[in-house]
Design an enzyme around this catalytic site. Structure first.
Site, PDB file in Angstrom:
ATOM      1  N   HIS A  84       0.887  -1.282  -0.011  1.00 22.17           N
ATOM      2  CA  HIS A  84      -0.021  -0.022   0.124  1.00 22.17           C
ATOM      3  C   HIS A  84       1.057   1.231  -0.144  1.00 22.17           C
ATOM      4  O   HIS A  84       0.440   2.357   0.213  1.00 22.17           O
ATOM      5  CB  HIS A  84      -0.876  -0.044   0.988  1.00 22.17           C
ATOM      6  N   ASN A 114      -4.922 -14.127  13.667  1.00 20.33           N
ATOM      7  CA  ASN A 114      -5.443 -12.814  13.507  1.00 20.33           C
ATOM      8  C   ASN A 114      -6.687 -12.948  14.582  1.00 20.33           C
ATOM      9  O   ASN A 114      -7.115 -13.910  15.009  1.00 20.33           O
ATOM     10  CB  ASN A 114      -6.211 -12.680  12.242  1.00 20.33           C
TER      11      ASN A 114
END
Ligand SMILES: [Zn+2]
Length: 258
Positions: free
Chosen positions: A127, A226
């Site tokens: 990103h 996660n």
């Protein structure tokens, strides 16, 4: 030493085993690895700077083009948090694993440079990065440090030293394509690894969320750590739902000293 629930401890030990056997381990990290360092997840709704009913409009390329001051007003506290943030135990453990030859590369959705600050050498920034800014007029690229400090401190908008045009951080906003070179590299890494560890990503943002699938399709092992379940948990060799900043150091300890 933290005590984990039995299924988490089993996942840690199994993951460490996979790391010891792997010849080419690749890590994919998302915002969840940086939240313990105090950085909000700027691309997902309902966290930190976003409210549920506010679209991701302000972090879009369209807003930047039409109302750069609005974008920069939103961006200022985030930039300040990023500059002050320090790597947490998960970043440091991954850097240690790389140093010991257990990690080939880290692919990250984060723009906070915390992997590099922790000492990781091979990072693919999917990103983009806050390290540099690019001029919206003449496209020159400059190092961000001399511009972002006065911006964070006084709100001075960064302007191009060559033409005076407005500078834009080299981070990927909504409505922008992923940087091509990074994307190709990430795909190559995913297709050639024999172990992929996903850390702190809910795997909701495409196309990055498809990278572990590319690894699986070529026979790689998959470990997912996660806080919440992802669409690939059912296909993972190990899926650990706990804090990355506790679990990754525990795995690293097992791999390096277990
Ligand atoms: Zn310029």
């Amino acid at each position: 030493m933290k005590l984990f629930p039995a299924p988490v401890q089993a996942g840690i030990e199994f993951s460490a085993e996979l790391f010891r056997k792997a010849r080419r381990a690749v890590i994919l990290t998302g915002a969840g690895i940086s939240t313990p360092s105090g950085i909000p997840d700027f691309r997902s709704e309902g966290s930190g700077l976003w409210s549920r009913d506010e679209p991701l409009e302000v972090a879009s390329l369209r807003t930047f083009r039409a109302h750069p001051e609005k974008f920069y007003e939103w961006f200022r506290p985030l930039a300040s948090q990023i500059f002050e943030a320090i790597p947490n135990a998960a970043h440091r453990a991954l850097a240690e694993l790389e140093k010991a030859g257990h990690i080939h590369s880290i692919l990250t959705q984060n723009i906070d440079m915390l992997h590099q600050k922790a000492g990781t050498m091979r990072v693919v920034e999917l990103h983009g990065t806050l390290r540099t800014l690019s001029c919206t007029q003449c496209f020159q690229q400059v190092d961000s440090a001399p511009y972002l400090k006065p911006f964070v401190e006084h709100g001075t908008l960064p302007c191009c030293p060559h033409c005076g045009g407005l500078l834009k951080p080299d981070v990927i906003l909504f409505g922008e394509q992923l940087p091509q070179r990074a994307w190709f590299e990430a795909q190559r890494e995913s297709r050639t690894c024999d172990l992929m560890l996903v850390a702190g990503s809910s795997l909701e943002v495409m196309p990055v969320a498809g990278l572990p699938m590319q690894a699986l399709d070529r026979g790689a092992h998959l470990v997912i750590i996660n806080n919440s379940a992802t669409y690939l948990n059912v296909r993972a060799d190990a899926a650990i739902q706990d804090n990355v900043s506790d679990v990754i150091p525990a795995i690293a300890e097992q791999v390096l000293y277990g």
